[in-house]
Design a protein around this motif. Structure first.
Motif, PDB file in Angstrom:
ATOM      1  N   THR A 122       3.482  -0.287  -6.901  1.00 61.16           N
ATOM      2  CA  THR A 122       3.040  -0.289  -6.269  1.00 61.16           C
ATOM      3  C   THR A 122       3.238  -0.128  -4.654  1.00 61.16           C
ATOM      4  OG1 THR A 122       2.767  -3.151  -7.067  1.00 61.16           O
ATOM      5  CG2 THR A 122       2.354  -2.810  -5.097  1.00 61.16           C
ATOM      6  N   LEU A 123       4.494   0.101  -4.272  1.00 62.40           N
ATOM      7  CA  LEU A 123       4.783   0.871  -3.612  1.00 62.40           C
ATOM      8  C   LEU A 123       4.131   2.152  -3.250  1.00 62.40           C
ATOM      9  CD1 LEU A 123       6.052   0.838  -1.163  1.00 62.40           C
ATOM     10  CD2 LEU A 123       8.243   2.079  -1.748  1.00 62.40           C
ATOM     11  N   ASP A 124       4.577   2.614  -4.791  1.00 64.52           N
ATOM     12  CA  ASP A 124       4.469   3.975  -5.310  1.00 64.52           C
ATOM     13  C   ASP A 124       2.685   4.418  -4.549  1.00 64.52           C
ATOM     14  OD1 ASP A 124       4.042   6.799  -5.226  1.00 64.52           O
ATOM     15  OD2 ASP A 124       4.991   7.089  -7.529  1.00 64.52           O
ATOM     16  N   MET A 125       1.899   3.693  -5.956  1.00 62.76           N
ATOM     17  CA  MET A 125       0.167   4.388  -5.397  1.00 62.76           C
ATOM     18  C   MET A 125      -0.644   3.411  -4.550  1.00 62.76           C
ATOM     19  SD  MET A 125       0.805   5.943  -8.058  1.00 62.76           S
ATOM     20  CE  MET A 125      -1.200   7.038  -7.760  1.00 62.76           C
ATOM     21  N   PHE A 126      -0.196   2.271  -4.605  1.00 63.21           N
ATOM     22  CA  PHE A 126      -0.723   1.474  -3.652  1.00 63.21           C
ATOM     23  C   PHE A 126      -1.329   1.877  -1.875  1.00 63.21           C
ATOM     24  CE2 PHE A 126      -1.857  -2.787  -4.697  1.00 63.21           C
ATOM     25  CZ  PHE A 126      -1.756  -2.520  -5.557  1.00 63.21           C
ATOM     26  N   CYS A 127      -0.005   3.437  -1.796  1.00 63.16           N
ATOM     27  CA  CYS A 127       0.150   3.786  -0.470  1.00 63.16           C
ATOM     28  C   CYS A 127      -1.192   5.420  -1.062  1.00 63.16           C
ATOM     29  CB  CYS A 127       1.455   5.080   0.088  1.00 63.16           C
ATOM     30  SG  CYS A 127       2.284   4.031   0.024  1.00 63.16           S
ATOM     31  N   HIS A 128      -1.562   5.705  -2.511  1.00 66.16           N
ATOM     32  CA  HIS A 128      -2.332   6.415  -2.610  1.00 66.16           C
ATOM     33  C   HIS A 128      -3.277   6.153  -2.569  1.00 66.16           C
ATOM     34  CE1 HIS A 128      -0.119  10.129  -3.211  1.00 66.16           C
ATOM     35  NE2 HIS A 128       0.637   9.483  -4.281  1.00 66.16           N
ATOM     36  N   TRP A 129      -3.674   4.433  -2.792  1.00 68.51           N
ATOM     37  CA  TRP A 129      -5.537   4.062  -2.591  1.00 68.51           C
ATOM     38  C   TRP A 129      -5.770   3.666  -1.545  1.00 68.51           C
ATOM     39  CZ3 TRP A 129      -4.725   6.530  -6.685  1.00 68.51           C
ATOM     40  CH2 TRP A 129      -4.247   6.354  -7.975  1.00 68.51           C
ATOM     41  N   GLU A 130      -4.843   3.808  -0.659  1.00 69.52           N
ATOM     42  CA  GLU A 130      -5.456   3.316   1.023  1.00 69.52           C
ATOM     43  C   GLU A 130      -6.238   4.522   1.224  1.00 69.52           C
ATOM     44  OE1 GLU A 130      -5.788   2.492   4.407  1.00 69.52           O
ATOM     45  OE2 GLU A 130      -4.450   4.318   4.360  1.00 69.52           O
ATOM     46  N   TYR A 131      -5.488   5.350   1.299  1.00 69.23           N
ATOM     47  CA  TYR A 131      -6.237   6.328   1.826  1.00 69.23           C
ATOM     48  C   TYR A 131      -7.353   6.881   1.053  1.00 69.23           C
ATOM     49  CZ  TYR A 131      -3.275  10.181  -1.007  1.00 69.23           C
ATOM     50  OH  TYR A 131      -2.906  10.750  -1.957  1.00 69.23           O
ATOM     51  N   LEU A 189      -9.389   4.937  -0.288  1.00 74.71           N
ATOM     52  CA  LEU A 189     -10.197   3.894  -0.561  1.00 74.71           C
ATOM     53  C   LEU A 189     -11.042   3.933   0.709  1.00 74.71           C
ATOM     54  CD1 LEU A 189      -9.165   0.853  -2.500  1.00 74.71           C
ATOM     55  CD2 LEU A 189     -10.764   2.869  -3.426  1.00 74.71           C
ATOM     56  N   HIS A 190     -10.024   4.482   1.919  1.00 71.52           N
ATOM     57  CA  HIS A 190     -10.384   4.124   3.486  1.00 71.52           C
ATOM     58  C   HIS A 190     -11.402   5.195   3.996  1.00 71.52           C
ATOM     59  CE1 HIS A 190      -9.306   3.253   7.454  1.00 71.52           C
ATOM     60  NE2 HIS A 190      -9.677   4.221   8.135  1.00 71.52           N
ATOM     61  N   ASN A 191     -11.018   6.340   3.100  1.00 74.77           N
ATOM     62  CA  ASN A 191     -11.176   7.956   3.258  1.00 74.77           C
ATOM     63  C   ASN A 191     -12.794   7.739   2.740  1.00 74.77           C
ATOM     64  OD1 ASN A 191      -9.612   9.811   5.671  1.00 74.77           O
ATOM     65  ND2 ASN A 191      -8.444   8.277   4.130  1.00 74.77           N
ATOM     66  N   LEU A 192     -12.838   7.288   1.925  1.00 67.15           N
ATOM     67  CA  LEU A 192     -14.116   8.056   0.623  1.00 67.15           C
ATOM     68  C   LEU A 192     -15.036   6.898   1.153  1.00 67.15           C
ATOM     69  CD1 LEU A 192     -12.777   9.869  -2.512  1.00 67.15           C
ATOM     70  CD2 LEU A 192     -13.378  10.971  -0.657  1.00 67.15           C
ATOM     71  N   PHE A 193     -14.670   5.873   0.966  1.00 68.49           N
ATOM     72  CA  PHE A 193     -15.774   4.261   0.428  1.00 68.49           C
ATOM     73  C   PHE A 193     -15.878   2.827   2.030  1.00 68.49           C
ATOM     74  CE2 PHE A 193     -13.531   5.563  -2.949  1.00 68.49           C
ATOM     75  CZ  PHE A 193     -14.615   6.020  -3.850  1.00 68.49           C
ATOM     76  N   GLY A 194     -14.539   3.404   2.370  1.00 77.48           N
ATOM     77  CA  GLY A 194     -14.089   2.632   3.467  1.00 77.48           C
ATOM     78  C   GLY A 194     -13.018   1.390   3.659  1.00 77.48           C
TER      79      GLY A 194
END
Length: 380
Positions: A197-206, A208-213
């Motif tokens: 969770t600590l490893d991958m949610f940091c990836h998913w945040e950027y 999602l944030h940069n591509l979709f919202g």
């Protein structure tokens, strides 16, 4: 053009990611191409290798014809030509080393997660602002060929109104008994900063944030599917960290993202990570390198009938999104952006504040799983 030497203290290059992606395929690759053009000058990165094992550092330096390495971070930061500090150590070691670099007046570029806790990440961002140094954090997924093609579809309005994003990431990491594990054992111990969770949610945040919202809310379920593993010395240990995380994210604009992350899943898809994006006008599936799309006008009309064999080849009905350009290594591409940001005022959006958003999402994901409820994500 004038050549400008840029000293970079590179900490953690004896690890797989620091060595392969950052030293060899980024910094040394920039040197091999003759440097990096930035405005009216050519930047020449000069790495100073930093780590805890002098023998490993010496071996790497010898292998690549380098002569600057040290086991003392203070010594590296004190060298006059060192202007950038890079950190690829384990997450728990970031705070102290990055703080030292900021106090020494160095720009900082770091692997994610920036920190284990949001308060630490925000303090590092604030300290850098107070010191007047610029910061960056790795956001490599955005520079993958597959996601760059996906961005092209987004920028062209291909999807219409965005409805959903479904991501699948992961692979089977062997337990370490009858086959060696592909990841270090610390990844599976909470006390050492591990956990998917600590490893991958940091990836998913950027992503999602940069591509979709922006992510507005998170609901997660985290699990430790493999409770015992074998470490690098052949000793059994309790896996105290989560090795799978199942997240649902509500985005600005109303789209819903669902992303499964697991180190305990066997792969039955084309690539180790894939995102399916559905919109009113079209859909796409993007992975590490490929991206395929299906427009509304080309969407088939399947009918549910379990009594007959399916007559449709669904995969054949999707069109390949062409490359249309040469894709460089994603880590190298981001290094070049950061260097141009520092020395030619190029654009940059991946600073420590953006890194803190990733730590925040991971922290809230773990809390959501613990409390069994959906949580709002405050805007930073």
């Amino acid at each position: 053009m004038e050549r400008r030497v840029v000293g970079i203290a590179m900490n953690g290059v004896t690890g797989r990611m620091g060595y392969n992606q950052h030293l060899v395929r980024s910094i040394l690759a920039i040197r091999e191409q003759g440097g990096l053009a930035a405005g009216d000058q050519v930047l020449w990165p000069e790495p100073v290798l930093v780590g805890r094992n002098e023998d490993k550092l010496r071996a790497i330096a010898t292998r690549h014809g380098l002569d600057r390495y040290t086991t003392s971070l203070d010594e590296a930061l004190a060298q006059p030509d060192v202007q950038i500090y890079f950190d690829a150590q384990t997450t728990q070691l970031h705070e102290k080393a990055i703080t030292s670099a900021i106090e020494a007046g160095k720009h900082v570029y770091a692997e994610k997660p920036l920190a284990e806790r949001l308060d630490v990440a925000r303090e590092l961002a604030a300290a850098a602002d107070r010191a007047g140094v610029r910061t960056g954090v790795v956001a490599d997924k955005l520079f993958l060929p597959g996601l760059r093609k996906l961005r092209r579809l987004l920028d062209g309005g291909f999807f219409g109104r965005l409805l959903s994003v479904r991501g699948e990431f992961g692979y089977w990491v062997f337990e370490g008994d009858w086959q060696s594990a592909q990841r270090p054992s610390w990844n599976y111990r909470t006390e050492d900063g591990g956990g998917i969770t600590l490893d991958m949610f940091c990836h998913w945040e950027y992503v999602l944030h940069n591509l979709f919202g922006r992510v507005r809310s998170v609901q997660a379920l985290c699990a430790t599917h493999i409770p015992e593993r074998v470490d690098e010395q052949g000793s059994r240990y309790a896996a105290t960290a989560d090795d799978a995380a199942y997240g649902i994210f509500e985005l600005d604009g109303g789209a819903i993202a669902q992303i499964n992350s697991s180190w305990a899943v066997r792969v039955f898809r084309d690539e180790l990570v894939e995102f399916q994006v559905d919109g009113t006008e079209g859909s796409a599936v993007a992975g590490l390198r490929r991206c395929r799309a299906q427009h509304r006008s080309a969407t088939p009309k399947p009918v549910w009938n379990p009594d007959v064999a399916n007559p449709l080849d669904f995969r054949a009905q999707w069109s390949e999104v062409p490359d249309n350009e040469d894709f460089d290594n994603g880590f190298k591409a981001q290094w070049e952006l950061f260097l141009r940001h520092l020395y030619a005022d190029g654009p940059w959006e991946f600073d420590f504040t953006s890194a803190a958003r990733g730590v925040q999402l991971a922290e809230l994901g773990l809390r959501s799983a613990s409390e069994g409820r959906r949580l709002e994500v405050p805007q930073l």
